[in-house]
Scaffold this motif. Structure first.
Motif, PDB file in Angstrom:
ATOM      1  N   ARG A  64       0.790  -1.064   0.149  1.00  0.00           N
ATOM      2  CA  ARG A  64       0.036  -0.125  -0.132  1.00  0.00           C
ATOM      3  C   ARG A  64       0.833   1.211   0.036  1.00  0.00           C
ATOM      4  O   ARG A  64       1.880   1.394   0.595  1.00  0.00           O
ATOM      5  CB  ARG A  64      -0.850   0.014   1.198  1.00  0.00           C
ATOM      6  N   ASP A  65       0.373   2.271  -0.760  1.00  0.00           N
ATOM      7  CA  ASP A  65       0.993   3.504  -0.836  1.00  0.00           C
ATOM      8  C   ASP A  65       1.127   4.253   0.683  1.00  0.00           C
ATOM      9  O   ASP A  65       1.942   4.852   1.018  1.00  0.00           O
ATOM     10  CB  ASP A  65       0.553   4.640  -1.823  1.00  0.00           C
ATOM     11  N   THR A  66      -0.050   4.059   1.401  1.00  0.00           N
ATOM     12  CA  THR A  66      -0.068   4.672   2.936  1.00  0.00           C
ATOM     13  C   THR A  66      -0.679   3.696   3.874  1.00  0.00           C
ATOM     14  O   THR A  66      -1.455   2.803   3.351  1.00  0.00           O
ATOM     15  CB  THR A  66      -0.979   5.958   2.759  1.00  0.00           C
ATOM     16  N   GLU A  67      -0.323   3.736   5.040  1.00  0.00           N
ATOM     17  CA  GLU A  67      -0.859   3.240   6.121  1.00  0.00           C
ATOM     18  C   GLU A  67      -1.170   3.967   7.239  1.00  0.00           C
ATOM     19  O   GLU A  67      -0.551   4.928   7.328  1.00  0.00           O
ATOM     20  CB  GLU A  67       0.213   1.867   6.715  1.00  0.00           C
ATOM     21  N   ASP A  68      -2.209   3.694   7.768  1.00  0.00           N
ATOM     22  CA  ASP A  68      -2.666   4.287   9.058  1.00  0.00           C
ATOM     23  C   ASP A  68      -2.618   3.467  10.279  1.00  0.00           C
ATOM     24  O   ASP A  68      -2.885   2.260  10.431  1.00  0.00           O
ATOM     25  CB  ASP A  68      -4.098   4.662   9.008  1.00  0.00           C
ATOM     26  N   VAL A 105      -2.333   7.860  12.853  1.00  0.00           N
ATOM     27  CA  VAL A 105      -1.086   8.442  12.266  1.00  0.00           C
ATOM     28  C   VAL A 105      -1.107   8.065  10.982  1.00  0.00           C
ATOM     29  O   VAL A 105      -0.868   6.762  10.742  1.00  0.00           O
ATOM     30  CB  VAL A 105       0.009   8.536  13.288  1.00  0.00           C
ATOM     31  N   ARG A 106      -0.898   8.705   9.681  1.00  0.00           N
ATOM     32  CA  ARG A 106      -0.901   8.346   8.369  1.00  0.00           C
ATOM     33  C   ARG A 106       0.803   8.482   7.979  1.00  0.00           C
ATOM     34  O   ARG A 106       1.509   9.209   8.226  1.00  0.00           O
ATOM     35  CB  ARG A 106      -1.491   8.998   7.385  1.00  0.00           C
ATOM     36  N   TYR A 107       1.305   7.221   7.468  1.00  0.00           N
ATOM     37  CA  TYR A 107       2.509   7.144   6.880  1.00  0.00           C
ATOM     38  C   TYR A 107       2.542   6.623   5.482  1.00  0.00           C
ATOM     39  O   TYR A 107       1.598   6.072   5.165  1.00  0.00           O
ATOM     40  CB  TYR A 107       3.367   5.847   7.769  1.00  0.00           C
ATOM     41  N   ARG A 108       3.726   7.173   4.515  1.00  0.00           N
ATOM     42  CA  ARG A 108       3.538   7.050   3.196  1.00  0.00           C
ATOM     43  C   ARG A 108       4.849   5.967   3.129  1.00  0.00           C
ATOM     44  O   ARG A 108       5.977   6.228   3.707  1.00  0.00           O
ATOM     45  CB  ARG A 108       3.792   8.205   2.448  1.00  0.00           C
ATOM     46  N   LEU A 109       4.781   4.929   2.232  1.00  0.00           N
ATOM     47  CA  LEU A 109       5.687   4.085   1.682  1.00  0.00           C
ATOM     48  C   LEU A 109       6.783   4.915   1.177  1.00  0.00           C
ATOM     49  O   LEU A 109       6.786   5.516   0.318  1.00  0.00           O
ATOM     50  CB  LEU A 109       4.858   3.011   0.856  1.00  0.00           C
ATOM     51  N   HIS A 110       8.053   4.549   1.826  1.00  0.00           N
ATOM     52  CA  HIS A 110       9.290   5.094   1.253  1.00  0.00           C
ATOM     53  C   HIS A 110      10.064   4.004   0.520  1.00  0.00           C
ATOM     54  O   HIS A 110      10.756   4.278  -0.327  1.00  0.00           O
ATOM     55  CB  HIS A 110      10.159   5.580   2.512  1.00  0.00           C
ATOM     56  N   TYR A 140       8.372   3.271   5.931  1.00  0.00           N
ATOM     57  CA  TYR A 140       7.199   4.137   6.002  1.00  0.00           C
ATOM     58  C   TYR A 140       7.770   5.461   6.578  1.00  0.00           C
ATOM     59  O   TYR A 140       8.412   5.364   7.653  1.00  0.00           O
ATOM     60  CB  TYR A 140       5.891   3.838   6.613  1.00  0.00           C
ATOM     61  N   LEU A 141       7.472   6.561   5.897  1.00  0.00           N
ATOM     62  CA  LEU A 141       7.656   7.979   6.666  1.00  0.00           C
ATOM     63  C   LEU A 141       6.711   8.541   6.789  1.00  0.00           C
ATOM     64  O   LEU A 141       5.617   8.338   6.251  1.00  0.00           O
ATOM     65  CB  LEU A 141       8.548   8.766   5.609  1.00  0.00           C
ATOM     66  N   ARG A 142       6.579   9.362   8.208  1.00  0.00           N
ATOM     67  CA  ARG A 142       5.250   9.948   8.534  1.00  0.00           C
ATOM     68  C   ARG A 142       4.940  11.156   7.561  1.00  0.00           C
ATOM     69  O   ARG A 142       5.684  11.695   7.091  1.00  0.00           O
ATOM     70  CB  ARG A 142       5.445  10.427  10.009  1.00  0.00           C
TER      71      ARG A 142
END
Length: 82
Positions: A10-14, A22-27, A79-81
């Motif tokens: 997934r591109d984002t995970e909560d 808190v939402r994180y984005r795949l790095h 993931y990055l916040r």
């Protein structure tokens, strides 16, 4: 033991931290090819400008996004916040 289940990337995970989402984005995605005893690792990394690069030993090439695809070789996600 190696688990060969397909995982949706997934591109984002909560994530829930003390009741707050808190939402994180795949790095990056690290892939492992091979067995428990031996194998090869590669890494697909977002370069900060939405472009993705795949590192395989000393070769780094532009690649497509791994997001919203499934993989049985995915070993680790970072993931990055947001």
């Amino acid at each position: 033991m190696r688990v060969n289940n397909h995982i949706l990337i997934r591109d984002t995970e909560d994530f829930d931290f003390n009741g707050s989402l808190v939402r994180y984005r795949l790095h990056a995605v690290v892939d492992h090819f091979g067995s428990v005893e031996s194998g090869h690792y590669t890494c697909t990394v977002r370069d900060g400008c939405k472009a993705w690069r795949r590192a395989d030993d000393s070769v780094v090439l532009m690649t497509g996004s791994p997001c919203e695809k499934t993989s049985k070789d995915a070993y680790m996600f970072t993931y990055l916040r947001c």
